[in-house]
Design a protein around this motif. Structure first.
Motif, mmCIF file in Angstrom:
data_model
loop_
_atom_site.group_PDB
_atom_site.id
_atom_site.type_symbol
_atom_site.label_atom_id
_atom_site.label_comp_id
_atom_site.label_asym_id
_atom_site.label_seq_id
_atom_site.Cartn_x
_atom_site.Cartn_y
_atom_site.Cartn_z
ATOM 1 N N CYS A 297 3.703 2.495 -11.336
ATOM 2 C CA CYS A 297 3.101 3.823 -11.418
ATOM 3 C C CYS A 297 2.106 4.007 -10.276
ATOM 4 C CB CYS A 297 2.394 4.019 -12.763
ATOM 5 S SG CYS A 297 0.968 2.928 -12.990
ATOM 6 N N VAL A 298 1.622 5.230 -10.130
ATOM 7 C CA VAL A 298 0.587 5.513 -9.135
ATOM 8 C C VAL A 298 -0.654 6.032 -9.847
ATOM 9 C CG1 VAL A 298 2.206 5.995 -7.275
ATOM 10 C CG2 VAL A 298 1.448 7.866 -8.733
ATOM 11 N N LYS A 299 -1.793 5.693 -9.280
ATOM 12 C CA LYS A 299 -3.068 6.213 -9.767
ATOM 13 C C LYS A 299 -3.815 6.770 -8.573
ATOM 14 C CE LYS A 299 -3.408 3.112 -13.751
ATOM 15 N NZ LYS A 299 -4.207 2.074 -14.450
ATOM 16 N N GLU A 300 -4.059 8.069 -8.622
ATOM 17 C CA GLU A 300 -4.734 8.728 -7.506
ATOM 18 C C GLU A 300 -6.211 8.893 -7.811
ATOM 19 O OE1 GLU A 300 -2.552 11.695 -5.158
ATOM 20 O OE2 GLU A 300 -1.191 11.851 -6.856
ATOM 21 N N SER A 301 -7.026 8.597 -6.824
ATOM 22 C CA SER A 301 -8.470 8.720 -6.981
ATOM 23 C C SER A 301 -8.870 10.190 -6.953
ATOM 24 C CB SER A 301 -9.188 7.965 -5.860
ATOM 25 O OG SER A 301 -10.573 8.171 -5.935
ATOM 26 N N VAL A 302 -9.814 10.551 -7.806
ATOM 27 C CA VAL A 302 -10.291 11.940 -7.836
ATOM 28 C C VAL A 302 -11.247 12.213 -6.680
ATOM 29 C CG1 VAL A 302 -9.990 12.200 -10.309
ATOM 30 C CG2 VAL A 302 -12.141 11.278 -9.433
ATOM 31 N N LYS A 303 -11.744 11.154 -6.069
ATOM 32 C CA LYS A 303 -12.654 11.320 -4.935
ATOM 33 C C LYS A 303 -11.884 11.795 -3.708
ATOM 34 C CE LYS A 303 -15.779 7.670 -6.514
ATOM 35 N NZ LYS A 303 -16.398 6.363 -6.175
ATOM 36 N N ALA A 304 -12.548 12.570 -2.878
ATOM 37 C CA ALA A 304 -11.905 13.104 -1.674
ATOM 38 C C ALA A 304 -11.483 11.994 -0.731
ATOM 39 C CB ALA A 304 -12.850 14.070 -0.964
ATOM 40 N N SER A 305 -12.268 10.918 -0.711
ATOM 41 C CA SER A 305 -11.969 9.808 0.199
ATOM 42 C C SER A 305 -11.008 8.800 -0.417
ATOM 43 C CB SER A 305 -13.268 9.092 0.595
ATOM 44 O OG SER A 305 -13.918 8.596 -0.571
ATOM 45 N N GLY A 306 -10.687 9.005 -1.680
ATOM 46 C CA GLY A 306 -9.832 8.046 -2.381
ATOM 47 C C GLY A 306 -8.385 8.164 -1.965
ATOM 48 N N GLY A 307 -7.634 7.095 -2.214
ATOM 49 C CA GLY A 307 -6.222 7.089 -1.863
ATOM 50 C C GLY A 307 -5.354 6.919 -3.087
ATOM 51 N N VAL A 308 -4.141 6.450 -2.848
ATOM 52 C CA VAL A 308 -3.171 6.244 -3.921
ATOM 53 C C VAL A 308 -3.075 4.752 -4.205
ATOM 54 C CG1 VAL A 308 -0.772 6.535 -4.608
ATOM 55 C CG2 VAL A 308 -1.891 8.296 -3.225
ATOM 56 N N GLU A 309 -3.266 4.386 -5.461
ATOM 57 C CA GLU A 309 -3.160 2.984 -5.865
ATOM 58 C C GLU A 309 -1.823 2.764 -6.557
ATOM 59 O OE1 GLU A 309 -5.534 -0.405 -8.512
ATOM 60 O OE2 GLU A 309 -6.044 1.723 -8.725
ATOM 61 N N ILE A 310 -1.129 1.721 -6.155
ATOM 62 C CA ILE A 310 0.160 1.383 -6.761
ATOM 63 C C ILE A 310 -0.074 0.284 -7.792
ATOM 64 C CG2 ILE A 310 2.506 0.581 -6.320
ATOM 65 C CD1 ILE A 310 2.094 1.461 -3.387
ATOM 66 N N ARG A 311 0.341 0.555 -9.022
ATOM 67 C CA ARG A 311 0.146 -0.398 -10.109
ATOM 68 C C ARG A 311 1.484 -0.698 -10.789
ATOM 69 N NH1 ARG A 311 -4.518 -3.067 -10.783
ATOM 70 N NH2 ARG A 311 -3.977 -3.175 -13.001
ATOM 71 N N GLY A 312 1.499 -1.767 -11.558
ATOM 72 C CA GLY A 312 2.704 -2.131 -12.293
ATOM 73 C C GLY A 312 2.417 -2.375 -13.751
ATOM 74 N N ASP A 313 1.459 -1.608 -14.315
ATOM 75 C CA ASP A 313 1.050 -1.854 -15.698
ATOM 76 C C ASP A 313 1.106 -0.612 -16.587
ATOM 77 O OD1 ASP A 313 -0.996 -0.511 -14.481
ATOM 78 O OD2 ASP A 313 -2.529 -2.045 -14.822
ATOM 79 N N PHE B 170 0.839 -1.195 0.000
ATOM 80 C CA PHE B 170 0.000 0.000 0.000
ATOM 81 C C PHE B 170 0.876 1.249 0.000
ATOM 82 C CE2 PHE B 170 0.976 -1.124 4.325
ATOM 83 C CZ PHE B 170 1.165 0.077 4.993
ATOM 84 N N ALA B 171 0.248 2.386 -0.288
ATOM 85 C CA ALA B 171 0.948 3.674 -0.259
ATOM 86 C C ALA B 171 0.853 4.239 1.150
ATOM 87 C CB ALA B 171 0.336 4.630 -1.271
#
Length: 269
Positions: free
Chosen positions: A172-188, A80-81
């Motif tokens: 890479c990282v993908k950040e959620s645009v939602k206020a409650s969203g977090g940072v997702e770590i991906r490898g694609d 996790f981030a």
């Protein structure tokens, strides 16, 4: 049982007591002084890796998220981030870990240019074919190998290619645009971009350049007494300065020879 003969006037013999091994007290241990340790604060400080050849030992993989985060793993191997708390004025280039889960041990994979990252729980960071990360592998294989590529745009940053560089996919990282969203770590990620750009923080004592500088400074430190022992005579301050400069700049042996010859001339003058 037949008792031995005794005679009047004989002093009674004292019977020796048998020692009970269980009742014996262990000998008192001597107090020994604790060995001196090298408490150099520089060894515990954190610096940024400038090139893949710097990377070794404990590291922190700092992600390019809006709020500074890094790759972490819990004891179950869930990746996790993790939010970084130790940094100066929000600058990710000053990041230091505050939690053991944020630290990975970087090791070069034998026979390759790739690295493996071992977590605090003894398992390796891994990325599967779907770009999902985990840290449950007990050994290093194809999915646990990562190629570290210097960023062409931002000095001191890197992109991490998954599967040992055999596939064109990047962490890479993908950040959620939602206020409650977090940072997702991906490898694609299929190409290098800002979302794939990481900083790698490491302990200063493992950085080759800093280690070489430290060894060089230690080599340069030499006392007047040591110099006189090498030359074989007493030296004045000017000669000491010249010899120390020569030791720093790499022509020490020539200067020592010159000092010895000069000493012989002075002796027979």
């Amino acid at each position: 049982m037949v008792k031995p003969l005794t005679f009047k006037g004989d002093k009674p013999k004292k019977q020796k007591r048998k020692r009970d091994p269980d009742s014996e007290k262990p000998p008192k241990a001597r107090k020994t002084e604790a060995p001196e340790t090298d408490d150099n604060p520089d060894d515990q400080s954190w610096v940024s890796a400038d090139a893949p050849t710097d990377i070794a030992g404990p590291i922190v993989l700092v992600l390019p998220s809006d709020q500074p985060t890094c790759i972490a793993s819990d004891a179950n191997g869930t990746v996790f981030a993790s939010i970084i708390e130790n940094l100066v004025e929000g600058d990710p280039s000053t990041a230091e870990p505050h939690d053991v889960r944020q630290v990975w041990i970087a090791t070069k994979v034998a026979g390759t240019e790739s690295f493996s990252f071992k977590g605090h729980h003894g398992k390796y960071l891994s990325c599967d074919n779907h770009g999902l990360f985990s840290a449950t592998a007990a050994a290093v294989g194809h999915y646990e190998s990562f190629l570290v590529i210097p960023s062409p745009d931002i000095p001191g940053t890197f992109s991490i290619q998954t599967h040992g560089g055999d596939t064109e996919t990047f962490l890479c990282v993908k950040e959620s645009v939602k206020a409650s969203g977090g940072v997702e770590i991906r490898g694609d990620a299929s190409a290098i971009s800002f979302e794939t750009t990481l900083r790698i923080r490491m302990q200063a004592r493992f950085k080759p350049k800093l280690r070489a500088d430290k060894e060089s400074k230690a080599y340069e430190k030499i006392s007047k007494k040591e110099l006189e022992a090498i030359v074989g005579r007493s030296l004045n301050d000017d000669e000491v300065r010249r010899l120390r400069r020569a030791r720093r700049e790499g022509y020490f042996h020539e200067e020592v020879l010159e000092a010895k010859i000069s000493g012989k001339h002075d002796k027979f003058a």
